[in-house]
Design an enzyme around this catalytic site. Structure first.
Site, mmCIF file in Angstrom:
data_model
loop_
_atom_site.group_PDB
_atom_site.id
_atom_site.type_symbol
_atom_site.label_atom_id
_atom_site.label_comp_id
_atom_site.label_asym_id
_atom_site.label_seq_id
_atom_site.Cartn_x
_atom_site.Cartn_y
_atom_site.Cartn_z
ATOM 1 N N GLU A 1 11.002 -9.014 -4.346
ATOM 2 C CA GLU A 1 11.525 -7.790 -3.741
ATOM 3 C C GLU A 1 12.981 -7.980 -3.321
ATOM 4 O O GLU A 1 13.807 -7.077 -3.481
ATOM 5 C CB GLU A 1 10.684 -7.401 -2.527
ATOM 6 C CG GLU A 1 9.328 -6.820 -2.883
ATOM 7 C CD GLU A 1 8.478 -6.538 -1.669
ATOM 8 O OE1 GLU A 1 7.541 -5.742 -1.792
ATOM 9 O OE2 GLU A 1 8.733 -7.124 -0.594
ATOM 10 N N GLY B 1 8.195 -0.271 0.617
ATOM 11 C CA GLY B 1 7.793 -0.168 2.008
ATOM 12 C C GLY B 1 8.418 -1.287 2.823
ATOM 13 O O GLY B 1 9.085 -2.173 2.287
ATOM 14 N N SER C 1 0.807 -1.216 0.000
ATOM 15 C CA SER C 1 0.000 0.000 0.000
ATOM 16 C C SER C 1 0.843 1.269 0.000
ATOM 17 O O SER C 1 0.499 2.246 -0.675
ATOM 18 C CB SER C 1 -0.936 -0.002 1.210
ATOM 19 O OG SER C 1 -0.205 -0.042 2.419
#
Length: 232
Positions: A104, A83, A29
């Site tokens: 990631e 994030g 998000s």
């Protein structure tokens, strides 16, 4: 994290982006807010290329007309922006809440520089988890039994009442770390198990972290870097 804080972090992160960069685009998000801001930056004439860490990020980038490269096409990655789930004072990081930990981690290892975005709740004295562990579905009983034999709480991640499946077709076990003394050693131990693809403990630490303190964005530098960070 409040939407306003995400927007503030996204706007601050855009200031780190330079024309011609190849960016590693994270998942989750907070990163979605940054990619929205990046789309506006590209629309205004900025020129970058991105390497996405998930199908979700690919779809968002395409909607915003952000040019993408595959990992094979990228000669290098200048900067990863993503994030995090938790970070301790030594900049040790847990990630993978969005389910894209393997990709990631690969992109982070290839990048020249890493910038993470985090609200104050992500900063902890000790990494307590949960630690995402990406596994092959066939190995689930074996890995779960191994973890429970260590008296650890293990939860199979679900989505809409069904096991969550990563872009690579794997499952994720979320492991509570309250009883784990050395998270780094534990993550290495898990990686040695047959059927474990990756964990959410990231050996490659960020160079900088952007956070919001008292309504202002602050940049924190890795303890080994000489620049001490400051307000952005």
């Amino acid at each position: 994290m409040y939407e306003q804080e995400k927007k503030m972090l996204a706007e601050a992160a855009i200031k780190q982006v330079k024309n011609g960069m190849i960016l590693g685009l994270g998942t989750g998000s907070t990163t979605r807010s940054f990619i929205d801001a990046l789309g506006e930056w590209v629309k205004a004439g900025g020129e970058v290329q991105g390497v996405a860490t998930s199908n979700e990020t690919v779809e968002q980038a395409k909607r915003l007309n952000i040019p993408l490269l595959s990992l094979e096409e990228a000669t290098h990655i200048d900067l990863v922006i993503d994030g995090i789930d938790q970070i301790d004072p030594r900049f040790r990081v847990l990630k993978g809440g969005g389910g894209a930990l393997f990709r990631e981690k690969v992109v982070a290892l290839m990048s020249r520089e890493i910038l993470y975005l985090a609200d104050a709740s992500k900063f902890v004295h000790h990494l307590t988890g949960p630690l995402p562990v990406e596994i092959d579905a066939f190995a689930r009983p074996y890995v779960e039994r191994y973890l429970r034999d260590k008296q650890l709480d293990v939860t199979l991640r679900e989505h809409d009442g069904q096991p969550f499946v990563t872009d690579g077709g794997h499952l994720i076990l979320d492991v509570d770390l309250e009883r784990v003394q050395d998270v780094r050693h534990f993550a290495q131990e898990l990686k040695s198990l047959t059927g474990v693809l990756e964990t959410g403990y990231f050996e490659r630490q960020p160079d900088h972290v952007l956070t919001v303190e008292q309504g202002k964005v602050r940049q924190l530098a890795h303890p080994n870097l000489r620049d001490g960070g400051g307000l952005v």
